[in-house]
Design a protein around this motif. Structure first.
Motif, PDB file in Angstrom:
ATOM      1  N   VAL A 104      60.626 -13.538 -15.058  1.00 46.44           N
ATOM      2  CA  VAL A 104      60.990 -14.533 -14.180  1.00 46.44           C
ATOM      3  C   VAL A 104      60.439 -15.421 -14.046  1.00 46.44           C
ATOM      4  N   TYR A 142      62.553  -6.583 -13.806  1.00 44.52           N
ATOM      5  CA  TYR A 142      62.136  -8.208 -13.838  1.00 44.52           C
ATOM      6  C   TYR A 142      60.577  -7.964 -13.101  1.00 44.52           C
ATOM      7  N   ASN A 157      63.020 -15.862  -6.290  1.00 42.03           N
ATOM      8  CA  ASN A 157      63.536 -15.794  -8.427  1.00 42.03           C
ATOM      9  C   ASN A 157      63.987 -14.807  -8.307  1.00 42.03           C
ATOM     10  N   GLY A 158      62.805 -14.137  -8.070  1.00 45.11           N
ATOM     11  CA  GLY A 158      63.877 -12.380  -9.066  1.00 45.11           C
ATOM     12  C   GLY A 158      64.970 -11.722  -8.063  1.00 45.11           C
ATOM     13  N   LYS A 216      71.881  -8.812 -11.338  1.00 45.57           N
ATOM     14  CA  LYS A 216      72.948  -8.476 -11.437  1.00 45.57           C
ATOM     15  C   LYS A 216      73.661  -7.170 -11.217  1.00 45.57           C
ATOM     16  N   SER A 267      67.302 -13.559  -9.875  1.00 47.24           N
ATOM     17  CA  SER A 267      67.703 -13.143 -11.225  1.00 47.24           C
ATOM     18  C   SER A 267      68.878 -12.031 -11.098  1.00 47.24           C
TER      19      SER A 267
END
Length: 228
Positions: A79, A51, A91-92, A97, A95
């Motif tokens: 991101v 990411y 934010n990262g 999962k 994001s």
């Protein structure tokens, strides 16, 4: 086991370089600094996804000038960054999962080794949080508001912390949620865990694992590559 992800934060503007181009896009041996960093994680067999957090106004440039030019063996998910570095990290994190371990790394540290990455994953799995560090070489003084020294710290107790800082995903997300809710500003991600009572295991880093910040650092970076 869930995924092991790299979260690379690249928000430097290059002000100390006196450059109009963000430092992550400056070249080291004709390749962008951020490419050298991404390549290290892309080549590591223990990493699943990467990411990359970028300022919103630099996403298009990265996609067109770097992502299409180089072939990375791992998926790179872009991101958009936030106001502060910790906002970009948050934010990262949100994001992701199915992540079990996350390695948070400075985009401007292009010389991280495979051993440092793999050791970080192993120690994060054991202890919840880990970070590479090197012993400081200089004597460190504490100074007062007038510039006079008032204490000398014990050098053998001091470590300069590097990245990647590596964590169990659920643990670092808890730390970032806490500092976000309580409006606490931290200088690195290990502090987000220390604030909620977690200890961080410090393992051996490398003096080559520099953060490129100034023009002098670019010169050193060229020397490191030539030496390899």
């Amino acid at each position: 086991m869930g995924k092991v992800n790299a979260l690379i934060v690249a928000g430097g503007k290059g002000k100390r370089m006196n450059s109009d181009k963000s430092k992550q896009f400056l070249n080291i041996q004709e390749k962008p600094l951020i490419h050298h960093t991404l390549e290290k994680f892309s080549m590591c067999s223990d990493i699943d996804d990467i990411y990359l957090v970028l300022p919103e106004d630099e996403v298009r440039y990265f996609e067109g000038d770097i992502l299409k030019r180089y072939n990375y063996s791992k998926p790179i998910i872009i991101v958009k960054g936030g106001r502060e570095r910790q906002d970009s990290v948050y934010n990262g994190l949100v994001s992701m999962k199915d992540c079990e371990v996350v390695l948070i790394h400075d985009g401007a540290r292009p010389f991280v080794s495979d051993d440092i990455i793999k050791d970080g994953i192993r120690y994060a799995s054991l202890y919840g949080g880990s970070a590479p560090g090197v012993k400081v070489k200089d004597t460190i003084k504490v100074i007062d508001e007038h510039g006079f020294s008032k204490a000398t710290l014990k050098r053998d107790e001091l470590v300069a912390i590097q990245t990647p800082q590596c964590f169990k995903y659920s643990t670092i997300l808890e730390g970032h949620n806490y500092i976000r809710e309580n409006k606490i500003l931290v200088t690195d991600d290990t502090a987000a865990l220390e604030i909620i009572g977690h200890k961080i295991f410090i393992y051996e880093g490398s003096y080559d694992n520099i953060k490129v910040t100034t023009k002098e650092d670019l010169t050193i970076a060229e020397l490191i590559i030539n030496g390899r």
